[in-house]
Design a protein around this motif. Structure first.
Motif, mmCIF file in Angstrom:
data_model
loop_
_atom_site.group_PDB
_atom_site.id
_atom_site.type_symbol
_atom_site.label_atom_id
_atom_site.label_comp_id
_atom_site.label_asym_id
_atom_site.label_seq_id
_atom_site.Cartn_x
_atom_site.Cartn_y
_atom_site.Cartn_z
ATOM 1 N N ASP A 13 0.827 -1.207 0.000
ATOM 2 C CA ASP A 13 0.000 0.000 0.000
ATOM 3 C C ASP A 13 0.863 1.259 0.000
ATOM 4 O O ASP A 13 0.487 2.275 -0.601
ATOM 5 C CB ASP A 13 -0.943 0.008 1.209
ATOM 6 C CG ASP A 13 -2.214 -0.800 0.974
ATOM 7 O OD1 ASP A 13 -2.550 -1.064 -0.196
ATOM 8 O OD2 ASP A 13 -2.866 -1.172 1.965
ATOM 9 N N VAL A 14 2.003 1.196 0.670
ATOM 10 C CA VAL A 14 2.907 2.354 0.676
ATOM 11 C C VAL A 14 3.354 2.678 -0.746
ATOM 12 O O VAL A 14 3.317 3.840 -1.174
ATOM 13 C CB VAL A 14 4.136 2.098 1.575
ATOM 14 C CG1 VAL A 14 5.166 3.221 1.402
ATOM 15 C CG2 VAL A 14 3.717 2.010 3.040
ATOM 16 N N ILE A 15 3.752 1.656 -1.502
ATOM 17 C CA ILE A 15 4.184 1.891 -2.886
ATOM 18 C C ILE A 15 3.061 2.531 -3.690
ATOM 19 O O ILE A 15 3.271 3.503 -4.416
ATOM 20 C CB ILE A 15 4.610 0.575 -3.574
ATOM 21 C CG1 ILE A 15 5.855 -0.012 -2.910
ATOM 22 C CG2 ILE A 15 4.897 0.818 -5.056
ATOM 23 C CD1 ILE A 15 6.284 -1.342 -3.498
ATOM 24 N N ALA A 16 1.857 1.972 -3.584
ATOM 25 C CA ALA A 16 0.716 2.473 -4.358
ATOM 26 C C ALA A 16 0.379 3.912 -3.996
ATOM 27 O O ALA A 16 0.119 4.748 -4.873
ATOM 28 C CB ALA A 16 -0.490 1.564 -4.143
ATOM 29 N N LEU A 17 0.370 4.228 -2.706
ATOM 30 C CA LEU A 17 0.029 5.577 -2.259
ATOM 31 C C LEU A 17 1.125 6.581 -2.618
ATOM 32 O O LEU A 17 0.837 7.697 -3.067
ATOM 33 C CB LEU A 17 -0.200 5.580 -0.745
ATOM 34 C CG LEU A 17 -1.478 4.887 -0.258
ATOM 35 C CD1 LEU A 17 -1.423 4.662 1.250
ATOM 36 C CD2 LEU A 17 -2.722 5.702 -0.632
ATOM 37 N N VAL A 18 2.369 6.188 -2.436
ATOM 38 C CA VAL A 18 3.493 7.082 -2.744
ATOM 39 C C VAL A 18 3.546 7.387 -4.237
ATOM 40 O O VAL A 18 3.811 8.537 -4.634
ATOM 41 C CB VAL A 18 4.822 6.454 -2.267
ATOM 42 C CG1 VAL A 18 6.010 7.129 -2.923
ATOM 43 C CG2 VAL A 18 4.943 6.559 -0.751
ATOM 44 N N ALA A 19 3.286 6.393 -5.079
ATOM 45 C CA ALA A 19 3.296 6.619 -6.534
ATOM 46 C C ALA A 19 2.266 7.677 -6.903
ATOM 47 O O ALA A 19 2.561 8.622 -7.643
ATOM 48 C CB ALA A 19 3.006 5.312 -7.267
ATOM 49 N N ARG A 20 1.057 7.534 -6.372
ATOM 50 C CA ARG A 20 -0.006 8.498 -6.655
ATOM 51 C C ARG A 20 0.336 9.888 -6.115
ATOM 52 O O ARG A 20 0.278 10.895 -6.825
ATOM 53 C CB ARG A 20 -1.322 7.998 -6.068
ATOM 54 C CG ARG A 20 -2.588 8.810 -6.448
ATOM 55 C CD ARG A 20 -2.920 9.944 -5.514
ATOM 56 N NE ARG A 20 -2.955 9.619 -4.122
ATOM 57 C CZ ARG A 20 -3.965 9.001 -3.483
ATOM 58 N NH1 ARG A 20 -5.054 8.653 -4.125
ATOM 59 N NH2 ARG A 20 -3.884 8.772 -2.170
ATOM 60 N N ASP A 21 0.714 9.947 -4.841
ATOM 61 C CA ASP A 21 0.942 11.245 -4.204
ATOM 62 C C ASP A 21 2.134 11.984 -4.799
ATOM 63 O O ASP A 21 2.136 13.213 -4.880
ATOM 64 C CB ASP A 21 1.139 11.063 -2.695
ATOM 65 C CG ASP A 21 -0.143 10.652 -1.975
ATOM 66 O OD1 ASP A 21 -1.215 10.755 -2.596
ATOM 67 O OD2 ASP A 21 -0.069 10.235 -0.810
ATOM 68 N N SER A 22 3.152 11.241 -5.235
ATOM 69 C CA SER A 22 4.329 11.897 -5.819
ATOM 70 C C SER A 22 4.004 12.518 -7.169
ATOM 71 O O SER A 22 4.515 13.592 -7.507
ATOM 72 C CB SER A 22 5.491 10.906 -5.949
ATOM 73 O OG SER A 22 5.174 9.851 -6.825
ATOM 74 N N VAL A 23 3.136 11.859 -7.940
ATOM 75 C CA VAL A 23 2.709 12.429 -9.222
ATOM 76 C C VAL A 23 1.857 13.673 -8.983
ATOM 77 O O VAL A 23 2.040 14.706 -9.643
ATOM 78 C CB VAL A 23 1.938 11.381 -10.060
ATOM 79 C CG1 VAL A 23 1.257 12.042 -11.256
ATOM 80 C CG2 VAL A 23 2.883 10.292 -10.542
ATOM 81 N N VAL A 24 0.943 13.592 -8.022
ATOM 82 C CA VAL A 24 0.108 14.752 -7.690
ATOM 83 C C VAL A 24 0.971 15.910 -7.200
ATOM 84 O O VAL A 24 0.736 17.078 -7.551
ATOM 85 C CB VAL A 24 -0.939 14.381 -6.617
ATOM 86 C CG1 VAL A 24 -1.697 15.621 -6.151
ATOM 87 C CG2 VAL A 24 -1.925 13.349 -7.174
ATOM 88 N N ALA A 25 2.014 15.607 -6.433
ATOM 89 C CA ALA A 25 2.893 16.643 -5.882
ATOM 90 C C ALA A 25 3.638 17.417 -6.966
ATOM 91 O O ALA A 25 4.062 18.552 -6.745
ATOM 92 C CB ALA A 25 3.896 16.027 -4.916
ATOM 93 N N THR A 26 3.776 16.808 -8.143
ATOM 94 C CA THR A 26 4.457 17.487 -9.248
ATOM 95 C C THR A 26 3.464 18.108 -10.235
ATOM 96 O O THR A 26 3.847 18.525 -11.328
ATOM 97 C CB THR A 26 5.387 16.514 -10.011
ATOM 98 O OG1 THR A 26 4.619 15.407 -10.508
ATOM 99 C CG2 THR A 26 6.476 15.981 -9.103
ATOM 100 N N GLY A 27 2.187 18.138 -9.839
ATOM 101 C CA GLY A 27 1.180 18.754 -10.692
ATOM 102 C C GLY A 27 0.468 17.803 -11.624
ATOM 103 O O GLY A 27 -0.285 18.227 -12.502
ATOM 104 N N GLY A 28 0.696 16.494 -11.437
ATOM 105 C CA GLY A 28 0.074 15.500 -12.302
ATOM 106 C C GLY A 28 -1.289 15.054 -11.805
ATOM 107 O O GLY A 28 -1.824 15.614 -10.849
ATOM 108 N N PRO A 29 -1.861 14.031 -12.434
ATOM 109 C CA PRO A 29 -3.225 13.602 -12.119
ATOM 110 C C PRO A 29 -3.344 12.870 -10.783
ATOM 111 O O PRO A 29 -2.409 12.231 -10.309
ATOM 112 C CB PRO A 29 -3.563 12.654 -13.281
ATOM 113 C CG PRO A 29 -2.235 12.136 -13.723
ATOM 114 C CD PRO A 29 -1.281 13.277 -13.554
#
Length: 329
Positions: free
Chosen positions: A125-141
């Motif tokens: 779950d950490v991998i899945a959440l970090v992948a999403r949040d890191s993309v959002v943090a850079t302005g992505g979806p």
């Protein structure tokens, strides 16, 4: 007897279908609401604090999520270290994963979660959440990440080599690799869109420049002007470890430019060029470019959530690792 046999088979198939649905149903929004209510906020805060200082990690972390899910499902098996006691070579040392980055980042998040709620939040779950949040943090979806995954205890380098789609893959191989994970051609095109951010080493595609068919030739599917530029600048020599932007001029922005480059035959990898060799995937690219960025974000989000459900372990299957690099003793 024949009728009874058919009934039994039908009943068995129905039970298998229900079991498959139940397995998916075990992932749910806010799975840790009661067991670790601050879990997702802890992940998000860590990501939002560190990714702005290292934005290139966003691409690395989404790649890690992809590589994890394609081998034994999204179970964090990619994080396991090879151990001297067993001698087993894990996914982490397999050729496709030797350029993965972000393991320390995952460990940092996991340490905070263990301090807050020991033995509750899985590395998967950490991998899945970090992948999403890191993309959002850079302005992505943004995409939904239902949680409840558990961690696997098996990890084999040979499986990673066999199952992770290679940058040299042709269309038939890509279609098969994705279908084996329950992903279709639209998912293939959308998930390839992650190449709009990030970097690559010349070694991942230099065969296209210098020795495509083994006789010192260049891949005719690669734009000749682009190839000449790469030879003159970034990839002057074969086996160069120099880094190249996958989406030149826009590699830190999650946008549509990757697809524009693919249509211009300027995708770095053979797997990018392969998307133009089938009318269906080429049509999907055209549809994406004819639509809005917001529409692409929505479609990408759907495919990411779908990928995040591949082969998940839930319930009592697997474990919740205390340290992501080793199975619990």
């Amino acid at each position: 007897m024949a009728k009874f046999g058919i009934f039994a088979i039908a009943t068995t198939l129905l039970l298998l279908e229900l079991l498959a649905v139940a397995t998916h149903a075990d992932l749910e929004a806010n799975f840790y609401a009661k067991s670790c209510p601050k879990a997702e906020k802890i992940v998000q805060d860590y990501v939002y604090k560190h990714i702005p200082n290292a934005p290139s990690l966003a691409a690395a972390l989404i790649r890690m999520h992809f590589h994890d899910c394609f081998v034994r499902g999204c179970d964090a098996s990619v994080l396991l270290n090879t151990t001297a006691s067993t001698g087993n070579q894990t996914e982490r040392v397999a050729i496709p994963n030797q350029t993965l980055r972000g393991f320390g980042f995952i460990d940092g998040v996991k340490a905070l979660l263990e301090a807050e709620c020991p033995g509750v939040v899985s590395c998967a779950d950490v991998i899945a959440l970090v992948a999403r949040d890191s993309v959002v943090a850079t302005g992505g979806p943004f995409w939904n990440v239902p949680t409840g995954r558990r961690d696997g205890v098996i990890s084999n380098a040979s499986e990673a080599l066999a199952q992770i789609p290679a940058p040299t893959s042709n269309f038939t191989t890509l279609q098969t690799d994705f279908a084996n994970k329950g992903l279709d051609l639209k998912d293939l095109v959308l998930l390839s869109g992650a190449h709009t951010i990030g970097i690559s080493h010349c070694t991942s595609f230099d065969t296209r420049l210098y020795n495509f068919t083994g006789v010192g030739d260049q891949d005719p599917a690669l734009d000749s002007e682009y190839a000449a530029n790469l030879k003159a600048n970034k990839c002057k020599f074969i086996n160069s470890t120099v880094i190249v932007e996958m989406d030149p001029g826009s590699f830190r922005t999650f946008d549509l430019s990757y697809y524009k480059l693919v249509l211009k035959r300027r995708g770095l990898f053979q797997s990018d060029a392969a998307l133009l060799t089938d009318s269906r995937t080429k049509s999907f690219i055209t549809q994406i470019l004819d639509g809005s960025l917001n529409n692409f974000y929505q479609e990408f989000a759907s495919s990411m959530e779908k990928m995040g459900r591949v082969g998940v372990k839930t319930g009592s299957v697997g474990e919740i690792r205390t340290h992501c690099a080793v199975v619990n003793s």
